[in-house]
Motif scaffolding. Structure first.
Motif, PDB file in Angstrom:
ATOM      1  N   THR A 277       0.823  -1.228   0.000  1.00  0.00           N
ATOM      2  CA  THR A 277       0.000   0.000   0.000  1.00  0.00           C
ATOM      3  C   THR A 277       0.848   1.266   0.000  1.00  0.00           C
ATOM      4  OG1 THR A 277      -0.121  -0.012   2.433  1.00  0.00           O
ATOM      5  CG2 THR A 277      -1.880  -1.159   1.243  1.00  0.00           C
ATOM      6  N   TYR A 278       2.162   1.109  -0.224  1.00  0.00           N
ATOM      7  CA  TYR A 278       3.087   2.256  -0.249  1.00  0.00           C
ATOM      8  C   TYR A 278       3.039   3.056   1.058  1.00  0.00           C
ATOM      9  CZ  TYR A 278       3.128   1.067  -5.207  1.00  0.00           C
ATOM     10  OH  TYR A 278       3.240   0.393  -6.399  1.00  0.00           O
ATOM     11  N   GLY A 279       2.896   2.349   2.162  1.00  0.00           N
ATOM     12  CA  GLY A 279       2.937   2.984   3.472  1.00  0.00           C
ATOM     13  C   GLY A 279       1.633   3.576   3.960  1.00  0.00           C
ATOM     14  N   VAL A 280       0.564   3.460   3.176  1.00  0.00           N
ATOM     15  CA  VAL A 280      -0.738   4.027   3.578  1.00  0.00           C
ATOM     16  C   VAL A 280      -1.465   3.109   4.563  1.00  0.00           C
ATOM     17  CG1 VAL A 280      -3.018   4.762   2.740  1.00  0.00           C
ATOM     18  CG2 VAL A 280      -0.966   5.317   1.437  1.00  0.00           C
ATOM     19  N   GLY A 281      -1.188   1.811   4.491  1.00  0.00           N
ATOM     20  CA  GLY A 281      -1.908   0.845   5.314  1.00  0.00           C
ATOM     21  C   GLY A 281      -3.091   0.274   4.564  1.00  0.00           C
ATOM     22  N   VAL A 282      -3.613  -0.849   5.019  1.00  0.00           N
ATOM     23  CA  VAL A 282      -4.707  -1.525   4.305  1.00  0.00           C
ATOM     24  C   VAL A 282      -6.073  -0.911   4.602  1.00  0.00           C
ATOM     25  CG1 VAL A 282      -3.475  -3.726   4.142  1.00  0.00           C
ATOM     26  CG2 VAL A 282      -4.955  -3.279   6.124  1.00  0.00           C
ATOM     27  N   GLY A 283      -6.103   0.084   5.483  1.00  0.00           N
ATOM     28  CA  GLY A 283      -7.372   0.756   5.784  1.00  0.00           C
ATOM     29  C   GLY A 283      -7.856   0.443   7.188  1.00  0.00           C
ATOM     30  N   ILE A 313      -0.528  -0.493  12.916  1.00  0.00           N
ATOM     31  CA  ILE A 313       0.372   0.046  11.888  1.00  0.00           C
ATOM     32  C   ILE A 313       0.006  -0.504  10.509  1.00  0.00           C
ATOM     33  CG2 ILE A 313       2.773   0.123  11.091  1.00  0.00           C
ATOM     34  CD1 ILE A 313       3.525  -0.081  14.148  1.00  0.00           C
ATOM     35  N   ALA A 314      -0.326  -1.804  10.444  1.00  0.00           N
ATOM     36  CA  ALA A 314      -0.697  -2.421   9.161  1.00  0.00           C
ATOM     37  C   ALA A 314      -1.938  -1.762   8.576  1.00  0.00           C
ATOM     38  CB  ALA A 314      -0.933  -3.916   9.347  1.00  0.00           C
ATOM     39  N   GLU A 315      -2.889  -1.376   9.434  1.00  0.00           N
ATOM     40  CA  GLU A 315      -4.110  -0.720   8.949  1.00  0.00           C
ATOM     41  C   GLU A 315      -3.898   0.760   8.675  1.00  0.00           C
ATOM     42  OE1 GLU A 315      -7.950  -3.201  10.483  1.00  0.00           O
ATOM     43  OE2 GLU A 315      -7.329  -1.485  11.708  1.00  0.00           O
ATOM     44  N   GLY A 316      -3.085   1.425   9.513  1.00  0.00           N
ATOM     45  CA  GLY A 316      -2.948   2.877   9.407  1.00  0.00           C
ATOM     46  C   GLY A 316      -1.714   3.368   8.689  1.00  0.00           C
ATOM     47  N   GLY A 317      -0.748   2.476   8.466  1.00  0.00           N
ATOM     48  CA  GLY A 317       0.431   2.861   7.711  1.00  0.00           C
ATOM     49  C   GLY A 317       1.501   3.586   8.508  1.00  0.00           C
ATOM     50  N   ILE A 318       2.430   4.207   7.780  1.00  0.00           N
ATOM     51  CA  ILE A 318       3.586   4.884   8.376  1.00  0.00           C
ATOM     52  C   ILE A 318       3.162   6.022   9.299  1.00  0.00           C
ATOM     53  CG2 ILE A 318       5.705   6.176   7.897  1.00  0.00           C
ATOM     54  CD1 ILE A 318       5.822   3.242   7.082  1.00  0.00           C
ATOM     55  N   ILE A 319       2.099   6.722   8.927  1.00  0.00           N
ATOM     56  CA  ILE A 319       1.585   7.818   9.774  1.00  0.00           C
ATOM     57  C   ILE A 319       1.254   7.308  11.169  1.00  0.00           C
ATOM     58  CG2 ILE A 319      -0.394   9.359  10.121  1.00  0.00           C
ATOM     59  CD1 ILE A 319       1.373  10.532   8.100  1.00  0.00           C
ATOM     60  N   ALA A 323       2.809   8.247  14.818  1.00  0.00           N
ATOM     61  CA  ALA A 323       1.902   8.685  15.895  1.00  0.00           C
ATOM     62  C   ALA A 323       2.066   7.808  17.136  1.00  0.00           C
ATOM     63  CB  ALA A 323       0.462   8.642  15.400  1.00  0.00           C
ATOM     64  N   LEU A 324       2.239   6.512  16.923  1.00  0.00           N
ATOM     65  CA  LEU A 324       2.396   5.569  18.028  1.00  0.00           C
ATOM     66  C   LEU A 324       3.681   5.845  18.804  1.00  0.00           C
ATOM     67  CD1 LEU A 324       1.004   3.076  19.269  1.00  0.00           C
ATOM     68  CD2 LEU A 324       2.381   1.654  17.743  1.00  0.00           C
ATOM     69  N   ILE A 325       4.771   6.080  18.078  1.00  0.00           N
ATOM     70  CA  ILE A 325       6.057   6.387  18.722  1.00  0.00           C
ATOM     71  C   ILE A 325       5.950   7.674  19.534  1.00  0.00           C
ATOM     72  CG2 ILE A 325       8.465   7.037  18.287  1.00  0.00           C
ATOM     73  CD1 ILE A 325       8.351   5.162  15.821  1.00  0.00           C
ATOM     74  N   LEU A 326       5.318   8.699  18.956  1.00  0.00           N
ATOM     75  CA  LEU A 326       5.149   9.972  19.665  1.00  0.00           C
ATOM     76  C   LEU A 326       4.291   9.815  20.915  1.00  0.00           C
ATOM     77  CD1 LEU A 326       4.617  12.440  16.660  1.00  0.00           C
ATOM     78  CD2 LEU A 326       6.623  12.299  18.157  1.00  0.00           C
TER      79      LEU A 326
END
Length: 387
Positions: A277-283, A313-319, A323-326
């Motif tokens: 998904t190019y880092g977007v996540g599967v939804g 992360i798999a659903e939401g992607g790199i964003i 966000a999780l790290i922050l």
């Protein structure tokens, strides 16, 4: 209110994890508070929902398949969880009643114990568990599965440990100690290995921190005695299904397939989803669909990703990874030396449990996040007392 929250803690998964009674409760709280709360609180929630919907729209337009129903449900659940966090930060209510709620919940657990032993029904037990080869009969009370009982009861044990160490009244300490022991027996009867291991790690940290802060022979002796009694209660609880130690041995030897799936397979699947998904996540909410399961079954995906952070992360992607790290960094930053024996072990347990499984959108996680976030405002940890 303490009794209502305690009953919700015990029965919130009575119908199903997706029909969580905490969601229902906080929907009513939201309706009430949105009209009465500060504008700052409403603004924070609005900003979060706005960006969440904006990112969900990006997923809809960029992905080849998105289940809109599941996406909307996910956004609603996630928004409620964020509201829970904001509510607890602003109101700081639960922190003041934490000890009393823990006592009430422990009393209910204790009442249910002889009932569950006398009547081994499917309402309170998972009987002939085909998913677990180590323990066929596992106590679950009113949760969706036994591992959820181990998760919930471990949180209460961590709270009780802090109560025990900082209570001044001898009678209160005896009651707390008995609740710790009975809860430990229930924990082992659930055969929730993840909960047990993560709890032991958290308690080791808790006891170590307490000893460092209050170094004395008496403190060391009492701490070791409690730890030994918990292990003994675990052995007694394990006598009914004798699978705990066998499974630990298999994990150490790399023979436990469940552990391999939670970590190795889950990471591989997450990585492939991000690539695809190019880092977007599967939804959001989309991973748990037949389309996604079929598409990534070649990488070992059987049902869903067991690791809740990898799932997110798999659903939401790199964003969502950023966000999780922050967010975790912010939680760590909230830990203060005066309350470190509560904040650090509790945060460690919640994070470890979600690495091993659990549900990222479980409202209990966000309630605990809120308590950890606000805990330093309680000037002295000894203020955590019954009443």
């Amino acid at each position: 209110m303490e009794i209502i929250l305690s009953l919700l803690y015990i029965f919130h998964q009575f119908f199903d994890s997706n029909i969580d009674l905490f969601y229902v409760f906080f929907v009513f709280v939201i309706i009430k508070e949105l009209f009465l709360s500060k504008k700052k609180m409403r603004f924070r929630l609005f900003i979060f929902i706005y960006f969440l919907i904006l990112y969900a729209a990006l997923q809809i337009f960029s992905l080849e398949y998105v289940n809109l129903t599941k996406l909307v449900v996910y956004i609603l659940k996630f928004s409620i969880n964020i509201y829970i966090l904001i509510y607890l930060i602003e109101k700081n209510y639960l922190l003041k009643k934490l000890s009393k709620i823990s006592y009430i919940i422990s009393a209910f657990y204790l009442i249910l114990l002889p009932i569950s032993l006398a009547f081994k029904s499917e309402l309170l037990w998972r009987l002939n568990d085909i998913a677990n080869i180590y323990a066929k009969n596992r106590l679950k009370y009113f949760y969706v599965e036994p591992s959820e009982l181990s998760f919930h009861i471990s949180i209460i044990i961590i709270v009780l440990f802090n109560l025990f160490f900082y209570q001044k009244n001898f009678k209160s300490r005896i009651i707390t100690f008995l609740f710790i022991l009975t809860n430990s027996i229930i924990l082992f009867m659930s055969a929730g290995l993840g909960g047990m291991i993560y709890l032991l790690i958290s308690l080791f940290i808790l006891i170590s921190l307490y000893i460092m802060k209050h170094m004395s022979n008496k403190v060391i002796f009492v701490s070791l005695l409690i730890l030994c009694l918990i292990i003994l209660s675990g052995v007694l609880g394990d006598l009914q299904n004798s699978g705990f130690f066998q499974r630990v041995t298999d994990i150490v030897n790399g023979k436990d397939s469940s552990t391999s799936y939670r970590f190795n397979t889950s990471f591989t699947v997450m990585k492939e989803m991000l690539k695809d998904t190019y880092g977007v996540g599967v939804g959001f909410g989309n991973l748990n669909t037949d389309y996604i399961r079929n598409k990534f079954s070649a990488y070992g995906l059987v049902d869903v990703i067991s690791n809740s952070f990898m799932y997110f992360i798999a659903e939401g992607g790199i964003i969502c990874l950023i966000a999780l790290i922050l967010f975790i960094t912010l939680l760590i930053n909230k830990i203060k030396f005066t309350s470190i024996t509560f904040q650090l072990p509790m945060l460690l347990f919640i994070l470890l449990y979600q690495i091993g499984g659990g549900y990222f959108t479980n409202p209990i996680n966000w309630i605990i996040y809120g308590v950890i976030w606000t805990y330093p405002y309680n000037k002295n940890i000894s203020n955590l007392r019954l009443g």
